[in-house]
Enzyme design. Structure first.
Site, short mmCIF file in Angstrom:
data_model
loop_
_atom_site.label_atom_id
_atom_site.label_comp_id
_atom_site.label_asym_id
_atom_site.label_seq_id
_atom_site.Cartn_x
_atom_site.Cartn_y
_atom_site.Cartn_z
N HIS A 105 21.71 27.41 42.00
CA HIS A 105 21.94 26.68 40.75
C HIS A 105 22.89 25.52 40.99
O HIS A 105 22.68 24.40 40.53
CB HIS A 105 22.56 27.58 39.68
CG HIS A 105 21.71 28.68 39.20
ND1 HIS A 105 22.15 29.99 39.15
CD2 HIS A 105 20.45 28.70 38.71
CE1 HIS A 105 21.20 30.75 38.65
NE2 HIS A 105 20.15 29.99 38.37
N LYS A 127 18.15 40.25 25.13
CA LYS A 127 18.42 40.65 26.51
C LYS A 127 19.92 40.81 26.71
O LYS A 127 20.70 39.94 26.35
CB LYS A 127 17.90 39.54 27.44
CG LYS A 127 17.41 40.00 28.76
CD LYS A 127 16.74 38.84 29.46
CE LYS A 127 16.56 39.14 30.92
NZ LYS A 127 16.02 38.02 31.64
N ARG A 169 11.70 26.58 43.43
CA ARG A 169 11.86 27.33 44.67
C ARG A 169 10.55 27.46 45.43
O ARG A 169 10.52 27.46 46.65
CB ARG A 169 12.40 28.73 44.37
CG ARG A 169 13.79 28.73 43.81
CD ARG A 169 14.20 30.09 43.37
NE ARG A 169 13.37 30.48 42.22
CZ ARG A 169 13.56 31.53 41.46
NH1 ARG A 169 14.54 32.36 41.72
NH2 ARG A 169 12.79 31.79 40.43
N SER A 224 19.40 34.92 40.29
CA SER A 224 20.52 35.71 39.76
C SER A 224 20.19 37.20 39.77
O SER A 224 21.04 38.03 40.09
CB SER A 224 20.84 35.28 38.32
OG SER A 224 21.31 33.96 38.29
#
Length: 159
Positions: free
Chosen positions: A17, A41, A90, A127
């Site tokens: 990040h 969440k 990615r 993460s």
């Protein structure tokens, strides 16, 4: 003033990040890091903790602002006169999803999305993966900033 936003949940922020944020900060006068609030969440870190960690690890850039948001990212952009979203990619699998989001955001508001290829060093990093490895006692010191490692270690020790 040229503005862009780097959105995400950042639970926690990783070196991947940070790489994207740092690169955006060199291209734009002002970069907002928009920390997503997802009430359905439960994150490892509370929103305020994430914001504090991100502010600490991006302080050296001087042109990064960190704020929480919920709702549509394009509304966040409109309220702050931000014409561009910067997203790291990615792998090809990221592109499929992010392209749909970029097209929707542009269709809703005209906000453009710029894709930045992730540094190959961080191409596998997320993460979720950091949290899982750290929870099992693995060494993630090379994947997160030192302040984040300290906070992560303390949080996992409590749980």
């Amino acid at each position: 003033m040229r503005r862009a936003v780097c959105p995400g949940s950042f639970d926690p922020i990783t070196n991947g990040h940070l790489d994207i944020i740092a690169r955006a900060s060199r291209l734009y006068d002002e970069v907002y890091v928009a920390v997503m609030i997802n009430q359905s969440k439960k994150g490892l870190f509370e929103i305020e903790e994430r914001i504090d960690l991100i502010r600490r690890v991006t302080a050296e850039y001087g042109n990064v602002r960190v704020e929480a948001f919920h709702g549509l990212l394009v509304d966040f952009c409109k309220q702050r006169d931000i014409p561009a979203i910067v997203k790291g990619l990615r792998a090809v699998s990221d592109f499929d999803y992010e392209l749909q989001m970029a097209q929707m955001n542009n269709g809703l508001s005209g906000v453009e999305t710029l894709f930045v290829p992730t540094n190959p060093t961080y191409s596998f990093l997320s993460s979720s993966l950091v949290k899982e490895v750290a929870a099992w006692g693995g060494d993630v010191s090379h994947l997160v900033p030192a302040e984040v490692l300290t906070a992560l270690t303390e949080r996992l020790r409590k749980d």
